[in-house]
Design a protein around this motif. Structure first.
Motif, PDB file in Angstrom:
ATOM      1  N   GLN A  76      44.650  -9.081 -31.472  1.00  0.00           N
ATOM      2  CA  GLN A  76      43.440  -8.259 -31.551  1.00  0.00           C
ATOM      3  C   GLN A  76      42.468  -8.639 -30.433  1.00  0.00           C
ATOM      4  O   GLN A  76      41.859  -7.759 -29.809  1.00  0.00           O
ATOM      5  N   PHE A  77      42.337  -9.931 -30.159  1.00  0.00           N
ATOM      6  CA  PHE A  77      41.446 -10.389 -29.105  1.00  0.00           C
ATOM      7  C   PHE A  77      41.929  -9.899 -27.737  1.00  0.00           C
ATOM      8  O   PHE A  77      41.134  -9.440 -26.917  1.00  0.00           O
ATOM      9  N   LEU A  78      43.228  -9.949 -27.521  1.00  0.00           N
ATOM     10  CA  LEU A  78      43.788  -9.468 -26.254  1.00  0.00           C
ATOM     11  C   LEU A  78      43.543  -7.963 -26.103  1.00  0.00           C
ATOM     12  O   LEU A  78      43.169  -7.499 -25.021  1.00  0.00           O
ATOM     13  N   ASN A  79      43.733  -7.211 -27.177  1.00  0.00           N
ATOM     14  CA  ASN A  79      43.443  -5.774 -27.140  1.00  0.00           C
ATOM     15  C   ASN A  79      41.967  -5.522 -26.831  1.00  0.00           C
ATOM     16  O   ASN A  79      41.633  -4.618 -26.056  1.00  0.00           O
ATOM     17  N   PHE A  80      41.095  -6.317 -27.434  1.00  0.00           N
ATOM     18  CA  PHE A  80      39.662  -6.205 -27.150  1.00  0.00           C
ATOM     19  C   PHE A  80      39.378  -6.459 -25.670  1.00  0.00           C
ATOM     20  O   PHE A  80      38.649  -5.692 -25.031  1.00  0.00           O
ATOM     21  N   LEU A  81      39.937  -7.542 -25.135  1.00  0.00           N
ATOM     22  CA  LEU A  81      39.709  -7.855 -23.720  1.00  0.00           C
ATOM     23  C   LEU A  81      40.176  -6.711 -22.824  1.00  0.00           C
ATOM     24  O   LEU A  81      39.492  -6.333 -21.879  1.00  0.00           O
ATOM     25  N   HIS A  82      41.325  -6.159 -23.138  1.00  0.00           N
ATOM     26  CA  HIS A  82      41.877  -5.065 -22.339  1.00  0.00           C
ATOM     27  C   HIS A  82      41.032  -3.804 -22.471  1.00  0.00           C
ATOM     28  O   HIS A  82      40.632  -3.197 -21.473  1.00  0.00           O
ATOM     29  N   ASP A  83      40.762  -3.413 -23.718  1.00  0.00           N
ATOM     30  CA  ASP A  83      40.005  -2.176 -23.969  1.00  0.00           C
ATOM     31  C   ASP A  83      38.603  -2.210 -23.367  1.00  0.00           C
ATOM     32  O   ASP A  83      38.096  -1.191 -22.907  1.00  0.00           O
ATOM     33  N   SER A  84      37.984  -3.376 -23.396  1.00  0.00           N
ATOM     34  CA  SER A  84      36.603  -3.499 -22.928  1.00  0.00           C
ATOM     35  C   SER A  84      36.501  -3.835 -21.440  1.00  0.00           C
ATOM     36  O   SER A  84      35.395  -3.959 -20.921  1.00  0.00           O
ATOM     37  N   GLY A  85      37.654  -3.990 -20.781  1.00  0.00           N
ATOM     38  CA  GLY A  85      37.640  -4.327 -19.363  1.00  0.00           C
ATOM     39  C   GLY A  85      37.262  -5.770 -19.089  1.00  0.00           C
ATOM     40  O   GLY A  85      36.932  -6.122 -17.961  1.00  0.00           O
ATOM     41  N   ARG A  86      37.344  -6.618 -20.091  1.00  0.00           N
ATOM     42  CA  ARG A  86      36.967  -8.020 -19.922  1.00  0.00           C
ATOM     43  C   ARG A  86      38.138  -8.925 -19.529  1.00  0.00           C
ATOM     44  O   ARG A  86      37.926 -10.096 -19.255  1.00  0.00           O
ATOM     45  N   TRP A  87      39.358  -8.411 -19.571  1.00  0.00           N
ATOM     46  CA  TRP A  87      40.503  -9.227 -19.144  1.00  0.00           C
ATOM     47  C   TRP A  87      40.320  -9.525 -17.665  1.00  0.00           C
ATOM     48  O   TRP A  87      40.225  -8.605 -16.851  1.00  0.00           O
ATOM     49  N   SER A  88      40.260 -10.804 -17.312  1.00  0.00           N
ATOM     50  CA  SER A  88      40.010 -11.180 -15.925  1.00  0.00           C
ATOM     51  C   SER A  88      41.240 -11.744 -15.234  1.00  0.00           C
ATOM     52  O   SER A  88      41.163 -12.125 -14.067  1.00  0.00           O
ATOM     53  N   GLY A  89      42.356 -11.774 -15.937  1.00  0.00           N
ATOM     54  CA  GLY A  89      43.603 -12.219 -15.327  1.00  0.00           C
ATOM     55  C   GLY A  89      44.301 -11.072 -14.635  1.00  0.00           C
ATOM     56  O   GLY A  89      43.814  -9.939 -14.596  1.00  0.00           O
ATOM     57  N   SER A  90      45.457 -11.358 -14.122  1.00  0.00           N
ATOM     58  CA  SER A  90      46.240 -10.326 -13.434  1.00  0.00           C
ATOM     59  C   SER A  90      46.886  -9.388 -14.455  1.00  0.00           C
ATOM     60  O   SER A  90      47.067  -9.753 -15.622  1.00  0.00           O
TER      61      SER A  90
END
Length: 118
Positions: A76-90
């Motif tokens: 769920q946290f990974l989905n949140f990071l992706h959906d919100s544009g907060r994922w900062s990795g590659s």
């Protein structure tokens, strides 16, 4: 984690999840106690797939329930990071971490379906 919690709670409220957000946050905090230290070069928003897999596997081996609960919460946290544009990795590391979690969750669900319920 604490800085992202308000945004995560808001995102979580917009999705029909079964688990209480407080439980999910506690599972996340528990996992991140095992994950390597974060500093200006390491962010919670860019998980290294190899370290991530090793730490999650170690947690699952040593505390199965806590490890599996962390895996569901981390998805769920990974989905949140992706959906919100907060994922900062590659994009590759995102796909790898997502794949690790998907595999663990699928294996857990498969085992639950094969195990007779008492």
């Amino acid at each position: 984690m604490e800085a992202l919690a308000p945004a995560f709670i808001g995102w979580y409220a917009e999705h029909p999840f079964i688990a209480d957000v407080g439980v999910v946050l506690e599972n996340l905090r528990s996992f991140f106690r095992y994950y390597p230290e974060f500093d200006e070069e390491r962010a919670i928003t860019a998980l290294d797939p190899y370290e991530f897999a090793a730490k999650l596997a170690s947690l699952i081996i040593n505390a199965v329930y806590e490890g599996l609960a962390a895996a569901y919460s981390l998805m769920q946290f990974l989905n949140f990071l992706h959906d919100s544009g907060r994922w900062s990795g590659s994009p590759e590391s995102y796909r790898a971490v997502n794949g690790i979690l998907t595999d663990i969750i699928c294996l857990d669900m498969s085992a639950r379906l094969r195990t007779p319920q008492v």
